[in-house]
Design an enzyme around this catalytic site. Sequence first.
Site, PDB file in Angstrom:
ATOM      1  N   MET A  28       0.842  -1.204   0.000  1.00  0.00           N
ATOM      2  CA  MET A  28       0.000   0.000   0.000  1.00  0.00           C
ATOM      3  C   MET A  28       0.879   1.257   0.000  1.00  0.00           C
ATOM      4  SD  MET A  28      -3.438  -0.952   2.026  1.00  0.00           S
ATOM      5  CE  MET A  28      -2.858  -0.725   3.701  1.00  0.00           C
ATOM      6  N   TYR A  74       4.093   4.000   0.892  1.00  0.00           N
ATOM      7  CA  TYR A  74       4.766   4.611   2.040  1.00  0.00           C
ATOM      8  C   TYR A  74       5.826   3.611   2.529  1.00  0.00           C
ATOM      9  CZ  TYR A  74       5.143   8.395   5.362  1.00  0.00           C
ATOM     10  OH  TYR A  74       5.595   9.497   6.057  1.00  0.00           O
ATOM     11  N   GLY A 104      10.954  -2.788   5.699  1.00  0.00           N
ATOM     12  CA  GLY A 104      10.207  -4.052   5.690  1.00  0.00           C
ATOM     13  C   GLY A 104       9.805  -4.416   4.268  1.00  0.00           C
ATOM     14  N   HIS A 105       9.228  -3.442   3.559  1.00  0.00           N
ATOM     15  CA  HIS A 105       8.854  -3.683   2.159  1.00  0.00           C
ATOM     16  C   HIS A 105      10.096  -4.017   1.329  1.00  0.00           C
ATOM     17  CE1 HIS A 105       5.567  -0.673   3.358  1.00  0.00           C
ATOM     18  NE2 HIS A 105       4.878  -1.730   2.979  1.00  0.00           N
ATOM     19  N   GLN A 142     -10.455  -2.983   1.839  1.00  0.00           N
ATOM     20  CA  GLN A 142      -9.997  -3.636   3.065  1.00  0.00           C
ATOM     21  C   GLN A 142     -10.032  -2.723   4.283  1.00  0.00           C
ATOM     22  OE1 GLN A 142      -6.083  -4.412   1.209  1.00  0.00           O
ATOM     23  NE2 GLN A 142      -5.178  -3.905   3.182  1.00  0.00           N
ATOM     24  N   GLY A 150       4.835 -10.299   4.040  1.00  0.00           N
ATOM     25  CA  GLY A 150       5.579 -10.186   5.292  1.00  0.00           C
ATOM     26  C   GLY A 150       4.935 -10.970   6.420  1.00  0.00           C
ATOM     27  N   SER A 174       6.179  -0.211  10.158  1.00  0.00           N
ATOM     28  CA  SER A 174       4.839  -0.149   9.588  1.00  0.00           C
ATOM     29  C   SER A 174       4.627   1.250   9.043  1.00  0.00           C
ATOM     30  CB  SER A 174       3.803  -0.445  10.682  1.00  0.00           C
ATOM     31  OG  SER A 174       2.516  -0.038  10.257  1.00  0.00           O
TER      32      SER A 174
HETATM   33  P1  AMP Z   1       1.463  -2.903   3.474  1.00  0.00           P
HETATM   34  O1  AMP Z   1       2.050  -1.875   2.567  1.00  0.00           O
HETATM   35  O2  AMP Z   1       1.430  -2.494   4.909  1.00  0.00           O
HETATM   36  O3  AMP Z   1       0.154  -3.459   2.961  1.00  0.00           O
HETATM   37  O4  AMP Z   1       2.467  -4.133   3.459  1.00  0.00           O
HETATM   38  C1  AMP Z   1       2.879  -4.732   2.250  1.00  0.00           C
HETATM   39  C2  AMP Z   1       3.650  -5.988   2.578  1.00  0.00           C
HETATM   40  O5  AMP Z   1       4.773  -5.648   3.382  1.00  0.00           O
HETATM   41  C3  AMP Z   1       2.836  -7.008   3.366  1.00  0.00           C
HETATM   42  O6  AMP Z   1       3.125  -8.308   2.896  1.00  0.00           O
HETATM   43  C4  AMP Z   1       3.336  -6.807   4.776  1.00  0.00           C
HETATM   44  O7  AMP Z   1       3.231  -7.971   5.572  1.00  0.00           O
HETATM   45  C5  AMP Z   1       4.790  -6.467   4.525  1.00  0.00           C
HETATM   46  N1  AMP Z   1       5.366  -5.742   5.670  1.00  0.00           N
HETATM   47  C6  AMP Z   1       4.867  -4.641   6.282  1.00  0.00           C
HETATM   48  N2  AMP Z   1       5.644  -4.290   7.336  1.00  0.00           N
HETATM   49  C7  AMP Z   1       6.654  -5.203   7.387  1.00  0.00           C
HETATM   50  C8  AMP Z   1       7.768  -5.389   8.259  1.00  0.00           C
HETATM   51  N3  AMP Z   1       8.025  -4.578   9.286  1.00  0.00           N
HETATM   52  N4  AMP Z   1       8.599  -6.430   8.017  1.00  0.00           N
HETATM   53  C9  AMP Z   1       8.351  -7.277   6.970  1.00  0.00           C
HETATM   54  N5  AMP Z   1       7.313  -7.155   6.125  1.00  0.00           N
HETATM   55  C10 AMP Z   1       6.468  -6.126   6.325  1.00  0.00           C
END
Ligand code: AMP
Length: 306
Positions: free
Chosen positions: A30, A32, A36-37, A61, A147, A185
Amino acid sequence: MHVIESVRQMQQWADGQRAAARRIGFVPTMGYLHRGHLSLIELARSRTDCVVVSIFVNPLQFGANEDFDRYPRDLDGDRRKLESAGVDVLFLPRTEELYPPGFQTAVEVERVTRGLCGASRPTHFRGVTTVVAKLFLAVKPHVAVFGAKDFQQLVTVRQMVRDLNFDIEILSGPIVREADGLAMSSRNAYLSPAERVAARAIFQALSEARAAFASGERNADRLRELVVSRLSSVPLARIDYVELVDAETLEPVRRIARPGVLAVAAFLGSTRLIDNCLLDPAEETGSATEGVADEDSQQLPTEGSV
Ligand code: AMP
């Protein structure tokens, strides 16, 4: 890096790669973006010939009173990060194309979405699986990476892939953390300085439970209680749930005899954060961590690819 906005063009690009026998890796996000990404992108790159990252803040969602309108966005910054990460395609689908007027189809995974986050966000996973299925059909990946931070999402996507026979390998990447342990996050950007300090308690609470587990504690209530009491001592934190569930079925467990996941959701002010750690009785106590993504990102001793 190509930027593709239409589903048709995305599919054509994917067909071209497949015709050239190039394997496609996919990381849905999503935006930003944080480390982690980027760690998931690295994992995808190491397993495939080309990598597609999507950025789409999926309205389906988010619940009616959730943060869809104020979800953080930084497309220019994200583009730069993706360029330097060597991503081949940034896929930026438009909401009007993914959900045109008259759209009426959804993908719903039943049992594993009921508890944990599904209990407080009843329409969330239906939105996730619907958009992930659509993204899979647009990007046509061989491998998709998720993740372990969003553990229930990972289990749900795996279940969907099995149940609907998607020919896609699902990989998971370990949780990447800030120096003080807070799981990275995009939503951490919402935290006030005081909330940011208080948010450390989530990792500390999980670490205390993890230490008790490593010393032989197998009783789920006692492990949960350690997390609850640690978080309850933080005035700025409000627990949404603390659960110990089976790592495959996500059913609550009383004693840990198979791999379990200790999962937490807590509000810091109005910001809801989640975190978890894997508790695996088969793992040697104190064994090395898996998948440390960066020198300064602390890992819980047991988390990693699930
Ligand atoms: P999001 O942009 O929050 O929807 O996350 C996109 C992907 O990045 C999802 O598969 C999340 O599980 C993963 N993700 C988000 N935060 C982390 C993190 N701190 N460590 C590893 N993966 C992450």
